[in-house]
Design a protein around this motif. Structure first.
Motif, mmCIF file in Angstrom:
data_model
loop_
_atom_site.group_PDB
_atom_site.id
_atom_site.type_symbol
_atom_site.label_atom_id
_atom_site.label_comp_id
_atom_site.label_asym_id
_atom_site.label_seq_id
_atom_site.Cartn_x
_atom_site.Cartn_y
_atom_site.Cartn_z
ATOM 1 N N UNK A 24 0.811 -1.225 0.000
ATOM 2 C CA UNK A 24 0.000 0.000 0.000
ATOM 3 C C UNK A 24 0.843 1.272 0.000
ATOM 4 N N UNK A 25 2.158 1.151 0.104
ATOM 5 C CA UNK A 25 3.033 2.322 0.168
ATOM 6 C C UNK A 25 3.114 3.021 -1.184
ATOM 7 N N UNK A 26 3.127 4.343 -1.146
ATOM 8 C CA UNK A 26 3.296 5.179 -2.326
ATOM 9 C C UNK A 26 4.358 6.221 -2.002
ATOM 10 N N UNK A 27 5.150 6.587 -3.001
ATOM 11 C CA UNK A 27 6.246 7.525 -2.798
ATOM 12 C C UNK A 27 6.063 8.792 -3.623
ATOM 13 N N UNK A 28 6.625 9.877 -3.117
ATOM 14 C CA UNK A 28 6.665 11.142 -3.842
ATOM 15 C C UNK A 28 8.047 11.743 -3.639
ATOM 16 N N UNK A 29 8.646 12.233 -4.704
ATOM 17 C CA UNK A 29 9.940 12.896 -4.627
ATOM 18 C C UNK A 29 9.739 14.300 -4.072
ATOM 19 N N UNK A 30 10.617 14.713 -3.139
ATOM 20 C CA UNK A 30 10.460 16.044 -2.558
ATOM 21 C C UNK A 30 11.659 16.949 -2.789
ATOM 22 N N UNK A 31 12.703 16.470 -3.393
ATOM 23 C CA UNK A 31 13.856 17.323 -3.654
ATOM 24 C C UNK A 31 15.057 16.948 -2.818
ATOM 25 N N UNK A 32 16.219 17.423 -3.273
ATOM 26 C CA UNK A 32 17.509 17.154 -2.642
ATOM 27 C C UNK A 32 17.740 15.664 -2.457
ATOM 28 N N UNK A 33 17.228 14.861 -3.400
ATOM 29 C CA UNK A 33 17.445 13.419 -3.384
ATOM 30 C C UNK A 33 16.556 12.655 -2.432
ATOM 31 N N UNK A 34 15.624 13.333 -1.778
ATOM 32 C CA UNK A 34 14.761 12.678 -0.799
ATOM 33 C C UNK A 34 13.399 12.351 -1.387
ATOM 34 N N UNK A 35 12.781 11.342 -0.792
ATOM 35 C CA UNK A 35 11.406 10.983 -1.122
ATOM 36 C C UNK A 35 10.600 10.926 0.156
ATOM 37 N N UNK A 36 9.296 10.973 -0.015
ATOM 38 C CA UNK A 36 8.350 10.984 1.089
ATOM 39 C C UNK A 36 7.359 9.845 0.880
#
Length: 156
Positions: A24-36
């Motif tokens: 059920x996990x979904x990811x979003x890129x947030x910048x500076x190489x990090x994801x949320x």
């Protein structure tokens, strides 16, 4: 206006490996190489595995999932953050694990209290993940965490 966030934040590859274990996990890129990875209701239910929430004083961090984050931090630092604001007033919580150990927090700034000189809990956690902020912004702004008002909106 309200703002709420409950999420895991880490370097993109660290979160991709974790997400492969959680359907059920979904990811979003947030910048500076990090994801949320937003802690959606579906992810919370999956991650709780019958243990319930409330680990380390967080509202939506399941006990079983706190241990998963501890284990996965062997591959790089992992933060869990919560923020809830309404009309400019609210609170934040954050913790960071690295190398299988809790290395920051849990930090909490209660409603109506100022952030400490080191910055808000989430900014401190992001700094620990390697976020660099400019002179006129904090780490929270540097990765654009203000882009969406609700955790689920990161997925849309």
């Amino acid at each position: 206006m309200s703002y709420e966030l409950q999420a895991v934040i880490a370097e993109g590859e660290v979160l991709r490996r974790l997400a492969r274990e959680l359907p059920t996990a979904r990811l979003a890129s947030i910048g500076q190489g990090l994801s949320l990875m937003p802690m959606t209701k579906a992810l919370f239910d999956e991650a709780a595995a019958g243990t319930g929430g409330g680990a380390l004083g967080f509202r939506r961090l399941p006990e079983a999932f706190a241990q998963v984050l501890t284990d996965r931090s062997a591959g790089g630092p992992v933060a869990y953050v919560e923020a809830e604001y309404f009309g400019g007033t609210g609170e934040q919580r954050a913790a960071v694990w690295d190398g299988g150990t809790l290395v920051l927090g849990p930090l909490h700034v209660e409603e109506g209290r100022p952030s400490p000189p080191a910055g808000s809990p989430i900014s401190q956690a992001l700094r620990r993940l390697g976020v660099v902020a400019s002179v006129d912004q904090d780490e929270f702004s540097a990765v654009g965490l203000g882009r969406h008002r609700h955790s689920a909106a990161w997925l849309g």
